[in-house]
Design an enzyme around this catalytic site. Structure first.
Site, mmCIF file in Angstrom:
data_model
loop_
_atom_site.group_PDB
_atom_site.id
_atom_site.type_symbol
_atom_site.label_atom_id
_atom_site.label_comp_id
_atom_site.label_asym_id
_atom_site.label_seq_id
_atom_site.Cartn_x
_atom_site.Cartn_y
_atom_site.Cartn_z
ATOM 1 N N LYS A 72 0.859 -1.183 0.000
ATOM 2 C CA LYS A 72 0.000 0.000 0.000
ATOM 3 C C LYS A 72 0.898 1.238 0.000
ATOM 4 O O LYS A 72 1.943 1.247 0.674
ATOM 5 C CB LYS A 72 -0.872 -0.039 1.263
ATOM 6 C CG LYS A 72 -1.937 1.052 1.351
ATOM 7 C CD LYS A 72 -2.782 0.833 2.611
ATOM 8 C CE LYS A 72 -3.909 1.847 2.754
ATOM 9 N NZ LYS A 72 -4.723 1.594 3.958
ATOM 10 N N SER B 21 -9.566 1.600 2.988
ATOM 11 C CA SER B 21 -8.699 2.353 2.112
ATOM 12 C C SER B 21 -7.666 1.508 1.363
ATOM 13 O O SER B 21 -7.124 1.965 0.362
ATOM 14 C CB SER B 21 -7.961 3.431 2.912
ATOM 15 O OG SER B 21 -7.108 2.839 3.877
ATOM 16 N N SER C 143 -9.655 -0.751 7.252
ATOM 17 C CA SER C 143 -9.102 -0.510 5.918
ATOM 18 C C SER C 143 -8.404 -1.700 5.270
ATOM 19 O O SER C 143 -8.053 -1.633 4.096
ATOM 20 C CB SER C 143 -8.138 0.677 5.956
ATOM 21 O OG SER C 143 -8.872 1.878 5.858
#
Lengths: 475, 494
Positions: free
Chosen positions: B78, B153, B177
């Site tokens: 990420k 996210s 997330s």
């Protein structure tokens, strides 16, 4: 008696002399190339996390214990938010409502009056970087080497009653911290910094007046002068029936005035909250006790010892113990010599004159306790005169050679041979008929000039007592 | 090929020399070329570095040298995980050109394990969001239905794994997330115990909640990645100094006697009945394998979202103060210091981030601190106590991961409605508990996630139950549906 009472509280920041910063492993050394002692943590890069340096906690506790504070078992770090380019995270890691140390005090004496000044709290925090404003052009440069150096903030109670007391408090504080060895406490290098809160109230009143904060006082004298300026300013306003505005003011050293920086309405909201990147500081009482045991004897205790054990006048003892280096030096000499007053005369006289002129601490020079002991003994034995001894001291500061070596090299041994001195005396009497006549006509003071001439002729080596005796005989 | 391969299978093939690390990495790059135009999981690709790293792994294999536990396995991070020399954007204008001079602990661990970074994945700006629609760059698409969001996210990481672009990815989870996008994309996503994984080098959102974790195709892979990244880190004061077990040891299929609590508050009104049914069916399967389940109550659950939206923004407002244009990141061109701050932050942050920073600044401001922040901390304690009580009696809590399946891009416009995506995941985050989302079926062709919440540091218990479920469920056959779709999708793009 003034109709107002002055109320002063001081906030003192002291840089701790740890080898590395408070939340990362960067070195703390002073004077490196800009932005060389930095890393992701002290630059506040995204993702970087602080790790508490245990040594910083240890040093802070030592200072706090020396200032008679309590050390709570639990304290924590909080974030203090404000935007300024010298603060890369835009928050300072500090301690808000649960500081490392509470409820201490220190004792001062001003004009023979002893007073105990309360210390509200001592907390640990990180220092900010430094901005360097360009000489030319419209910009500033940031140096983050100092960012993250550990600081303690020592907050006094509003117990100080005059600028003189404020100065005495600072001097005593500096002395005590220096004894603990946790900081250089050099105001000129910024390792000791002081802000003050001051207010005036009608004499006898219990209620505090409106207070003003003074910043940028960069020496002990500046603190005293800045506060004295404020006392006068407040007095004038109050006398005229005016009101003091609560604000922060800046001391201008060159102009000798303070001017307003910001008012209370503009005061920042720091939005303190517990730093979630750090865990609470749990201080074991056994650790505190071990640190207490490790503290050296403090100035007050030493002062008493010098008076009681060595018969030193209280004034001398206070002056010598103000600096730990000086006191250590004194004690080292006293191990090999027994007349404390003679030693203190040297330390407070010639030696201090030299140190003050050069801006040095005694440990910064080549002079050791052995040097001074040997020098005093040479004088006691009559090998050298007091005048010569001063010359030898100067030479010792420069070369670090032992006094007997210097005396030998430069042929400075005192002339005690009566015949040799008599010859010099005769010469001086012959060459100075006017003073001789003055003396003989009853102006006994004239002998001083003649002694001086003989000493000069002997290059300072003649025994002054003998010179005196022979001159009197011959006249 | 890659989309059907797990980490464990790839490692076997590598060990047996059936495939080289370079071939595997090349396959990942090829797969990315095929689907990335549609999926848009990556913010930055590092194909060249990846192929070079793979060549080094192959050389080591050739020389018979020691290789790491994930040697040769292509993966993605990420883009809020700092990678030295590779830009780390947080999908924000603020950091669009930020190249960190240091690496996050988790990236170092994966590199040491020999895993190959092929790229940095998209996220909602600074991890604030539940759909990747808040990315300053683009929205990632759900591989199951590219008209839908992948969740967020960590949407880029979840989509990249689901689409077979990499064999696993790391995400970060502050209030859900990792778990919510895992649920939306039909992959396994674990948020470990707070303190289990080092946060060093992970761009902070809410420091007391953030935790990195794996997104994988199955439970075994989750255990393998956990083995590589879970360890104490002296650079993170909140990192737990406890032993890390070999998580694969828990993959034995035994759930007999396992006590499961099913909190009734997680099956709320208004949720997709298909999702509720799928999760209940999942629980039944665990019971059929010997576990015992009963309904319980976690009475403070309903406060978790409001409390989260006080605490997380407060911490974020503080953490994000550093994005001021001075030392790094975006800087607006202005004449004065104050303007620089205002314009830099005004232009560098998008609306959702600004909304939360305003909220966070407000709740910490003088006069509001006690009323909001302090009160929220107290309620957080109550939420934690619910769990403490539950774990005196139960080994595991099982809930839906989300109340519904992936929604269409652009469908949720109201921020508060978007916040409700995390209604099932936030409470565990508040309590610092480990939780996993595993696929438990399809509703109208979209995957459903089942959440297993364990006690602190009981990741092993979670993995044991998740593995037992996975081995006995129909999921492996349902997965092939995705691959068929993806192949079609991939071709469409070509």
């Amino acid at each position: 008696m003034s109709k107002y009472e002055t109320v002063i509280g001081l906030e003192v920041h002291v840089e701790l002399a740890t080898k590395t910063k408070i939340f990362c492993g960067c070195p703390t050394e002073f004077g490196s190339e800009p932005n060389t002692n930095v890393c992701p943590v002290c630059l506040g890069l995204p993702g970087a996390l602080p790790m508490l340096n245990k040594k910083a906690v240890e040093y802070a506790i030592k200072a706090a214990l020396a200032l008679n504070c309590e050390i709570p078992a639990y304290s924590k770090f909080d974030r203090k938010h404000y935007f300024y380019p010298d603060l890369p995270k835009a928050y300072q890691i500090s301690q808000f409502d649960q500081p490392l140390a509470l409820n201490g005090y220190l004792d001062i004496e001003v004009d023979g009056q002893a007073r105990r000044i309360g210390i509200t709290r001592i907390h640990l925090e990180e220092d900010a970087g430094k901005l360097v404003h360009a000489d030319v052009g419209d910009y500033s440069l940031a140096d983050y080497n100092r960012g993250g150096v550990p600081l303690i903030e020592i907050v006094s109670e509003p117990d100080l009653r005059s600028p003189q007391e404020a100065k005495a408090y600072l001097e005593k504080l500096k002395s005590i911290i220096q004894y603990t060895g946790v900081s250089d406490v050099k105001m000129e290098e910024g390792s000791l910094r002081c802000d003050a809160n001051i207010s005036l109230r009608p004499a006898g009143s219990e209620k505090f007046g409106t207070r003003v904060e003074i910043k940028n006082m960069n020496s002990f004298r500046a603190v005293e002068n800045g506060l004295a300026y404020e006392v006068a300013r407040h007095t004038e306003i109050l006398d005229a029936g005016g009101q003091i505005v609560q604000e922060t003011r800046r001391w201008d050293e060159t102009k000798g005035v303070t001017y307003a920086m910001r008012s209370k309405e503009e005061a920042d909201d720091y939005r303190y909250f517990p730093d979630p990147d750090l865990v609470p500081v749990i201080v074991e009482s056994s650790w505190v006790e071990a640190l207490r045991q490790s503290l050296p004897e403090m100035p007050d205790a030493r002062q008493k010892k010098y008076v009681d054990k060595w018969g030193l006048p209280a004034y001398d003892a206070a002056v010598i113990t103000a600096s730990k280096h000086m006191a250590d030096f004194f004690e080292a000499v006293m191990e090999k010599y027994d007349d404390a007053k003679i030693v203190s005369n040297w330390l407070m006289g010639e030696i201090s004159r030299h140190l003050n002129a050069e801006g040095l601490e005694i440990t910064d020079t080549k002079l050791t306790p052995d040097h001074l002991t040997a020098l005093i003994k040479l004088q006691d034995e009559g090998t050298i005169s007091g005048t010569i001894a001063k010359t030898v001291l100067k030479e010792m500061f420069e070369s670090g050679k032992m006094p007997d070596e210097i005396v030998e090299e430069k042929g400075l041994i005192q002339i005690t041979d009566e015949a040799a001195i008599a010859a010099l005396v005769d010469e001086v009497i012959a060459n100075n008929p006017k003073p001789v006549a003055d003396y003989q006509s009853g102006n006994k003071k004239a002998i001083g000039f003649l002694v001086g001439q003989v000493m000069k002729l002997s290059k300072g080596k003649a025994n002054p007592a003998l010179v005196n005796k022979l001159l009197q005989e011959k006249l | 090929m890659l989309e059907q391969l797990t980490v464990a299978e790839a490692l076997e093939k590598l060990a047996a020399r059936e495939i080289s690390a370079q071939e595997l990495t090349a396959a990942a790059c090829k797969r990315i070329d095929e689907v990335e135009g549609t999926i848009k999981a990556f913010v930055t690709l590092t194909k060249e570095q990846a192929l070079a790293a793979a060549a080094r792994v192959d050389a080591k294999l050739q020389a018979g040298e020691e290789i790491g536990s994930l040697a040769g396995v292509p993966m993605a991070l990420k883009d809020n995980i700092c990678t030295k020399g590779i830009r780390t954007t947080c999908s924000s204008t603020m950091l669009q050109d930020f190249v960190p001079p240091y690496s996050a602990a988790v990236y170092e661990h994966l590199k040491n394990a020999g895993s190959i970074l092929v790229g940095k994945t998209n996220l909602d700006e600074f991890a604030m969001g539940s759909s990747t629609e808040n990315s300053a760059f683009f929205t990632t698409r759900n591989p199951w239905d590219t008209e839908r969001v992948p969740g967020g996210s960590s949407g880029g990481s979840a989509a990249a794994v689901a689409a077979g672009e990499v064999l696993f990815a790391l995400g970060s989870d502050t209030g859900g997330s990792i778990r919510q996008p895992a649920s939306f994309c039909g992959v396994v996503g674990m948020k470990p115990t707070y303190g289990r994984i080092s946060r060093y080098g992970v761009v902070a959102f809410a420091s007391s909640l953030d935790q990195v974790g794996p997104l994988t195709k199955d439970v075994r892979d989750c255990a393998l990645v956990m083995n590589a990244i879970a360890r104490h880190d002296p650079r993170d004061a909140t990192s737990a100094n406890t032993e890390t077990p070999d998580y694969t040891k828990f993959l034995d299929g035994h759930v007999k006697g396992l006590k499961i609590g099913v909190p009734k508050e997680y099956f709320m009104e208004g949720m997709d009945p298909g999702v509720a049914a799928a999760v209940r069916k999942g629980i039944e399967l665990l019971v059929s394998l010997g576990a015992e389940a009963e309904e319980i109550s976690l009475p403070h659950t309903e406060y978790s979202i409001p409390v989260y939206y006080v605490i997380a923004p407060a911490e974020a407002a503080s953490n994000f103060a550093r994005f001021d244009g001075v030392v790094y990141g975006y800087r607006a061109d202005t004449d004065s210091l104050e303007e620089m701050y205002l314009q830099t932050r005004g232009q560098g942050f998008a609306p959702e981030v600004k909304r939360r920073l305003l909220l966070g600044t407000y709740v910490l401001s003088a006069g509001c601190y006690e009323e909001y922040y302090l009160k929220a901390l107290k309620v957080r304690t109550l939420i934690k106590e619910d769990f403490v009580k539950a774990f005196t009696k139960y080994d595991l809590l099982v809930t839906p991961t989300t109340p519904y399946t992936a929604f269409p891009v652009g469908a949720v416009k109201d921020p508060v409605k978007m916040y409700h995506n995390d209604i099932c995941t936030i409470a565990a985050s508040m309590a610092g508990l480990p939780a996993i989302s595993i696929p438990c079926g399809l509703v109208e062709g979209l995957p459903v996630g089942m959440q297993l919440i364990g006690n602190h540091f009981a990741e092993g218990t979670i993995l044991r139950a998740a593995y037992a479920y996975e081995q006995n469920s129909e999921w492996s056959t349902q997965k092939t549906e995705l691959y068929r779709k993806l192949r079609e999708g991939g071709r469409k793009h070509e």
